[in-house]
Design a protein around this motif. Structure first.
Motif, PDB file in Angstrom:
ATOM      1  N   MET A   1       5.978  11.071  41.509  1.00  0.00           N
ATOM      2  CA  MET A   1       5.567  10.313  40.001  1.00  0.00           C
ATOM      3  C   MET A   1       5.452   9.018  39.936  1.00  0.00           C
ATOM      4  N   THR A   2       4.471   8.582  39.306  1.00  0.00           N
ATOM      5  CA  THR A   2       3.982   7.269  38.971  1.00  0.00           C
ATOM      6  C   THR A   2       4.855   6.781  37.584  1.00  0.00           C
ATOM      7  N   GLU A   3       5.593   5.444  38.116  1.00  0.00           N
ATOM      8  CA  GLU A   3       6.119   4.881  36.810  1.00  0.00           C
ATOM      9  C   GLU A   3       5.465   3.761  36.594  1.00  0.00           C
ATOM     10  N   PHE A   4       5.224   3.424  35.005  1.00  0.00           N
ATOM     11  CA  PHE A   4       4.505   2.560  34.567  1.00  0.00           C
ATOM     12  C   PHE A   4       5.650   1.680  33.704  1.00  0.00           C
ATOM     13  N   THR A   5       5.287   0.359  33.796  1.00  0.00           N
ATOM     14  CA  THR A   5       6.299  -0.540  33.143  1.00  0.00           C
ATOM     15  C   THR A   5       5.420  -0.745  31.646  1.00  0.00           C
ATOM     16  N   PRO A   6       6.339  -1.140  30.657  1.00  0.00           N
ATOM     17  CA  PRO A   6       5.472  -1.235  29.386  1.00  0.00           C
ATOM     18  C   PRO A   6       4.780  -2.544  29.347  1.00  0.00           C
ATOM     19  N   PHE A   7       3.658  -2.533  28.545  1.00  0.00           N
ATOM     20  CA  PHE A   7       2.765  -3.664  28.583  1.00  0.00           C
ATOM     21  C   PHE A   7       3.356  -4.610  27.774  1.00  0.00           C
TER      22      PHE A   7
END
Length: 94
Positions: A1-7
């Motif tokens: 699963m890909t984790e994204f950091t908040p913009f």
């Protein structure tokens, strides 16, 4: 699963021109909270402690003023804008 950091917009506000364009775009939104969030992003980019000092506000007061949902007074907006080294300009509709 890909984790994204908040913009985090503050990471992209390294020049006076970028800051001015960002704040101008935020002012065009009818929701005043958008401008408030943009001021917070710019203050974070410049350093909250330095902006508090330059604006004459306490650091805690600055954080509180720029928090989501706060009701900024014009006087506070002016102090923050002065601390950021930017000014509001009024132009006629094009």
């Amino acid at each position: 699963m890909t984790e994204f950091t908040p913009f985090d917009a503050s990471e992209y506000l390294g020049t006076d021109e970028a800051i001015a364009e960002y704040l101008a775009a935020a002012l065009e939104d009818p929701d005043p909270q958008v401008f408030l969030a943009a001021l917070g992003d710019v203050a974070k980019a410049r350093g909250m402690t330095q902006i508090a000092k330059d604006s004459g506000l306490g650091r805690e007061s600055l954080y509180k003023a720029l928090s989501p949902g706060s009701k900024l007074r014009y006087e506070t907006v002016r102090k923050v804008m002065d601390g950021l080294g930017v000014k509001l300009t009024v132009l006629p509709h094009a």
